[in-house]
Design a protein around this motif. Structure first.
Motif, mmCIF file in Angstrom:
data_model
loop_
_atom_site.group_PDB
_atom_site.id
_atom_site.type_symbol
_atom_site.label_atom_id
_atom_site.label_comp_id
_atom_site.label_asym_id
_atom_site.label_seq_id
_atom_site.Cartn_x
_atom_site.Cartn_y
_atom_site.Cartn_z
ATOM 1 N N LEU A 1 47.904 34.521 53.436
ATOM 2 C CA LEU A 1 47.441 35.239 52.250
ATOM 3 C C LEU A 1 47.436 34.342 51.016
ATOM 4 C CD1 LEU A 1 49.181 38.722 52.631
ATOM 5 C CD2 LEU A 1 46.770 38.165 52.958
ATOM 6 N N SER A 2 48.272 33.312 51.013
ATOM 7 C CA SER A 2 48.305 32.406 49.856
ATOM 8 C C SER A 2 46.952 31.733 49.625
ATOM 9 C CB SER A 2 49.386 31.333 50.058
ATOM 10 O OG SER A 2 49.147 30.601 51.256
ATOM 11 N N PHE A 3 46.143 31.570 50.701
ATOM 12 C CA PHE A 3 44.812 30.989 50.558
ATOM 13 C C PHE A 3 43.896 31.919 49.765
ATOM 14 C CE2 PHE A 3 44.365 27.326 53.551
ATOM 15 C CZ PHE A 3 45.696 27.286 53.946
ATOM 16 N N LEU A 4 44.056 33.216 49.978
ATOM 17 C CA LEU A 4 43.152 34.197 49.376
ATOM 18 C C LEU A 4 43.627 34.640 47.997
ATOM 19 C CD1 LEU A 4 42.610 36.395 52.570
ATOM 20 C CD2 LEU A 4 41.243 34.461 51.790
ATOM 21 N N ARG A 5 44.941 34.647 47.801
ATOM 22 C CA ARG A 5 45.495 35.185 46.559
ATOM 23 C C ARG A 5 45.608 34.149 45.445
ATOM 24 N NH1 ARG A 5 50.494 38.748 49.133
ATOM 25 N NH2 ARG A 5 49.240 40.533 49.820
ATOM 26 N N THR A 6 45.489 32.861 45.786
ATOM 27 C CA THR A 6 45.671 31.804 44.792
ATOM 28 C C THR A 6 44.321 31.296 44.310
ATOM 29 O OG1 THR A 6 47.640 31.133 46.041
ATOM 30 C CG2 THR A 6 46.860 29.636 44.316
ATOM 31 N N PRO A 7 43.942 31.584 43.059
ATOM 32 C CA PRO A 7 42.618 31.160 42.562
ATOM 33 C C PRO A 7 42.406 29.652 42.667
ATOM 34 C CG PRO A 7 43.609 32.749 41.060
ATOM 35 C CD PRO A 7 44.668 32.392 42.060
ATOM 36 N N GLN A 8 43.454 28.850 42.393
ATOM 37 C CA GLN A 8 43.308 27.393 42.477
ATOM 38 C C GLN A 8 42.915 26.974 43.888
ATOM 39 O OE1 GLN A 8 46.583 24.971 40.987
ATOM 40 N NE2 GLN A 8 46.334 23.545 42.692
ATOM 41 N N VAL A 9 43.523 27.590 44.896
ATOM 42 C CA VAL A 9 43.237 27.233 46.289
ATOM 43 C C VAL A 9 41.807 27.632 46.656
ATOM 44 C CG1 VAL A 9 43.893 27.626 48.692
ATOM 45 C CG2 VAL A 9 45.663 27.402 46.928
ATOM 46 N N ARG A 10 41.403 28.828 46.250
ATOM 47 C CA ARG A 10 40.033 29.272 46.535
ATOM 48 C C ARG A 10 39.024 28.320 45.902
ATOM 49 N NH1 ARG A 10 41.921 34.483 44.912
ATOM 50 N NH2 ARG A 10 40.606 34.334 43.058
ATOM 51 N N ASN A 11 39.261 27.958 44.659
ATOM 52 C CA ASN A 11 38.334 27.042 43.985
ATOM 53 C C ASN A 11 38.330 25.673 44.631
ATOM 54 O OD1 ASN A 11 38.760 28.321 40.559
ATOM 55 N ND2 ASN A 11 37.765 29.179 42.347
ATOM 56 N N GLY A 12 39.510 25.217 45.087
ATOM 57 C CA GLY A 12 39.583 23.942 45.781
ATOM 58 C C GLY A 12 38.791 23.950 47.078
ATOM 59 N N LEU A 13 38.815 25.072 47.780
ATOM 60 C CA LEU A 13 38.043 25.192 49.017
ATOM 61 C C LEU A 13 36.547 25.225 48.726
ATOM 62 C CD1 LEU A 13 40.258 27.751 50.981
ATOM 63 C CD2 LEU A 13 39.931 25.328 51.489
ATOM 64 N N TYR A 14 36.150 25.866 47.610
ATOM 65 C CA TYR A 14 34.735 25.832 47.217
ATOM 66 C C TYR A 14 34.283 24.385 47.022
ATOM 67 C CZ TYR A 14 35.315 30.821 46.064
ATOM 68 O OH TYR A 14 35.567 32.166 46.112
ATOM 69 N N LEU A 15 35.110 23.611 46.318
ATOM 70 C CA LEU A 15 34.752 22.219 46.053
ATOM 71 C C LEU A 15 34.730 21.395 47.336
ATOM 72 C CD1 LEU A 15 36.714 21.513 42.756
ATOM 73 C CD2 LEU A 15 34.256 21.780 43.023
ATOM 74 N N THR B 1 34.984 26.335 39.166
ATOM 75 C CA THR B 1 35.947 25.370 38.613
ATOM 76 C C THR B 1 36.853 25.988 37.555
ATOM 77 O OG1 THR B 1 34.374 24.635 36.907
ATOM 78 C CG2 THR B 1 34.336 23.472 39.021
ATOM 79 N N ARG B 2 36.721 27.273 37.335
ATOM 80 C CA ARG B 2 37.435 27.907 36.221
ATOM 81 C C ARG B 2 38.956 27.835 36.386
ATOM 82 N NH1 ARG B 2 35.963 34.060 35.433
ATOM 83 N NH2 ARG B 2 36.674 33.929 37.594
ATOM 84 N N ASN B 3 39.443 27.979 37.624
ATOM 85 C CA ASN B 3 40.888 28.049 37.854
ATOM 86 C C ASN B 3 41.473 26.757 38.404
ATOM 87 O OD1 ASN B 3 41.324 30.920 37.177
ATOM 88 N ND2 ASN B 3 39.959 31.288 38.906
ATOM 89 N N LEU B 4 40.791 25.648 38.203
ATOM 90 C CA LEU B 4 41.321 24.380 38.676
ATOM 91 C C LEU B 4 42.456 23.904 37.763
ATOM 92 C CD1 LEU B 4 38.084 22.399 39.619
ATOM 93 C CD2 LEU B 4 39.558 23.762 41.099
ATOM 94 N N PRO B 5 43.420 23.158 38.308
ATOM 95 C CA PRO B 5 44.506 22.632 37.468
ATOM 96 C C PRO B 5 43.992 21.559 36.514
ATOM 97 C CG PRO B 5 44.630 21.690 39.664
ATOM 98 C CD PRO B 5 43.564 22.748 39.724
ATOM 99 N N THR B 6 44.660 21.425 35.397
ATOM 100 C CA THR B 6 44.281 20.411 34.413
ATOM 101 C C THR B 6 45.137 19.156 34.535
ATOM 102 O OG1 THR B 6 45.755 21.424 32.781
ATOM 103 C CG2 THR B 6 43.449 22.128 32.778
ATOM 104 N N ARG B 7 46.171 19.210 35.368
ATOM 105 C CA ARG B 7 47.033 18.052 35.557
ATOM 106 C C ARG B 7 47.492 18.005 37.005
ATOM 107 N NH1 ARG B 7 51.093 18.757 30.299
ATOM 108 N NH2 ARG B 7 49.497 18.546 28.697
ATOM 109 N N THR B 8 47.793 16.801 37.481
ATOM 110 C CA THR B 8 48.413 16.665 38.793
ATOM 111 C C THR B 8 49.908 16.923 38.651
ATOM 112 O OG1 THR B 8 48.887 14.322 38.510
ATOM 113 C CG2 THR B 8 46.740 14.901 39.447
#
Length: 555
Positions: A284-298, A530-537
């Protein structure tokens, strides 16, 4: 007071660094081996037709077999890797790929090559590629992980450039069987090198195999990918050369819809299973985490850009301009260099980059590259603008490759991050299938409608010719001579073939440009992801936290 580092300590540090990065070289070779297998098939098409008397239908099935097998099984392989261990699944994949290359080498006919060698290579890839990503996620952390993922992206870029050139030389001078034998030899090197790869720690919570989830995933992904792959040959709505129809329409979109329905059921099941036993194919962490979803789109974008951009360009330069495999490889070289330099170099040189801004910039660069290519295509040739545009698309892919996998894994718990390899690899396969399907459909529709509209309004053509052209369901992307033959096969009068060929040249050019327009639009659409991507590593965040502590201490 000066600091002193003993020679022995320096040697120990160098040894530790070597032991950290030598395994990455093995993983990069694994990425090269699967890409090289696909590149060899593309280059060897003519030789297979001549030697094994293969029809183009069987060659197309052989091309699709890897994507179908690998794309359908990679999510399941991600769970198997957690259960039995990533090194074991890595070696299993390497062994299967070795058997696939041997089967290709000894294939007596196209059926054995397609349903033996190509199927085995797809299954081998489904085990190997998620294992590569899982090993990186478990053995490298923070900025080192970003560098490692970037190196894997660079390996893909090397295969894009070197694959066609090396495979072309082998096929031309030693034969297509020797090219597959060379990849088998590389598999032996990779298997031996796997002993250098550290064994990842097992997950704290036990993972149990999910048979219903695996079956639903395989059926859903197989239908989805096959549907996308067949849109350009079976048709989107009106059937072209489909083996069957569904209520009078092409089966391709029906397969896509069916696959989506099965995958939706699978996700419902996975939600129930994770709540019940604590593990799932797609947590569920794949679906519930916006950063992860956006990373998979990319992640999907990387191979969508490759699938669509390369598909359009290679179709034109080989069919229209008449480039052979090696010449095509040289044309793609600027594209591949863009992928290699930026995917590998960016995390090393620009350690404090903002992943969100960099990915947004990458998508804009990719859009610009697609637009430039539009102006580089000419009726029977292309200008230097095309390799420049392809280079920009490669730069775009390289930048996204440098961050997309890290974006996914950094947003997940440790166990889920390791398991993400299968989902990431599947995203790439689906992205590539969508890119080829959309561009192929756009190009076929544009070329068919343009020729038919021009023929309908051309009063110099005989009425019989205009009627016969209007009745052709689809006009494929062909060379001038192949188009003339197609018209004669449809009963077109010889005197009308020449003016129709002139019309076809213009229609084909417009269709090629339309394919690149589709690539540009699809690239722009990814900006919304790309809206929910992190701004820092994570490494940057730790550095910032350390700086804050220092400032507080000073105060």
């Amino acid at each position: 007071m000066s600091s002193f580092v003993s020679p022995s300590a320096s040697r120990d540090a160098d040894a530790t660094t070597a032991m950290k990065w030598l395994p990455l070289l093995v993983l990069c070779l694994a990425q090269l081996s699967t890409s090289g297998d696909n590149a060899t098939l593309s280059i060897a098409t003519g030789a297979l037709v001549a030697d094994l008397h293969a029809s183009m239908d069987l060659v197309n099935i052989a091309n699709a077999m890897y994507s179908l097998a690998a794309g359908s099984l990679m999510v399941a392989a991600g769970m198997i890797g957690l259960i039995v261990g990533w090194k074991k699944t890595f070696r299993i994949g390497c062994g299967l790929l070795f058997l696939a290359e041997l089967t290709a080498y000894f294939s007596p006919n196209m059926e054995v090559f397609t349903y033996g060698a190509r199927l085995l290579s797809g299954v081998g890839g489904s085990f190997m590629i998620p294992s590569v990503l899982g090993i990186i996620a478990s053995n490298y952390k923070g900025p080192q992980q970003a560098v490692a993922f970037g190196a894997i992206g660079a390996a893909s870029g090397v295969s894009f450039a070197a694959g066609p050139i090396i495979c072309g030389l082998l096929v031309d001078h030693l034969g297509w069987r020797a090219a597959f034998a060379a990849i088998a030899g590389l598999c032996i090197v990779i298997f031996a090198g796997s002993f250098l790869v550290p064994t990842p720690a097992k997950p704290e919570r036990k993972v149990t195999f999910d048979l219903p989830g695996v079956l639903l995933t395989v059926i859903g992904l197989f239908s989805l990918i096959l549907g996308f792959l067949k849109v350009s040959s079976w048709g989107l709505i009106t059937p072209f050369n489909a083996p069957f129809t569904v209520m009078g329409i092409s089966p391709a979109p029906v397969l896509v819809v069916f696959g989506l329905i099965v995958l939706a059921i699978m996700l419902k099941w996975e939600r129930y299973r994770e709540e019940k036993v604590g593990s799932a194919l797609i947590p569920l962490s794949f679906l519930r985490t916006p950063q992860v979803r956006n990373g998979l789109y990319l992640t999907a974008f990387i191979f969508l850009a490759y699938g669509s951009g390369i598909f359009v360009t290679v179709s034109f330069v080989q069919v229209v301009a008449g480039l052979n495999g090696i010449e095509t490889g040289l044309l793609i070289l600027p594209f591949a260099l863009g992928v290699v330099i930026f995917s590998l170099g960016l995390p090393v040189v620009y350690k404090n980059a903002n992943p969100k801004r960099m990915c947004q910039l990458a998508l804009l660069i990719g859009t610009l590259g697609s637009v430039l290519c539009i102006f580089g295509f000419e009726p029977s040739d292309f200008s230097f603008i095309v390799p420049v545009g392809m280079c920009l698309i490669g730069v775009s892919m390289g930048i996204v490759s440098a961050y997309s996998s890290y974006i996914v894994t950094s947003g997940l718990p440790s166990r889920d991050a390791q398991q993400s390899g299968g989902v990431q690899a599947t995203s790439r396969n689906v992205g590539q299938a969508i890119g080829v399907a959309v561009c192929g459909m756009v190009m076929l529709t544009a070329i068919t409608m343009s020729v038919q509209d021009a023929a309908r309004s051309d009063t110099q053509l005989s009425s019989d010719t205009r009627t016969k052209v209007a009745d052709i369901t689809v006009i494929p992307y062909l060379s001038d001579s192949a188009f003339s033959k197609l018209m004669l096969d449809h009963g077109i009068n010889q005197t009308d073939v020449a003016p129709l060929t002139t019309v076809y040249k213009t229609a084909r050019l417009n269709a090629t440009r339309a394919g690149m327009v589709a690539t540009a639009i699809m690239t722009l659409l990814f900006l919304f992801g790309t809206r929910n991507l992190p701004t820092r590593t994570k490494g940057n965040q730790n550095d910032d936290a350390s700086d804050d502590k220092k400032k507080t201490a000073v105060r």
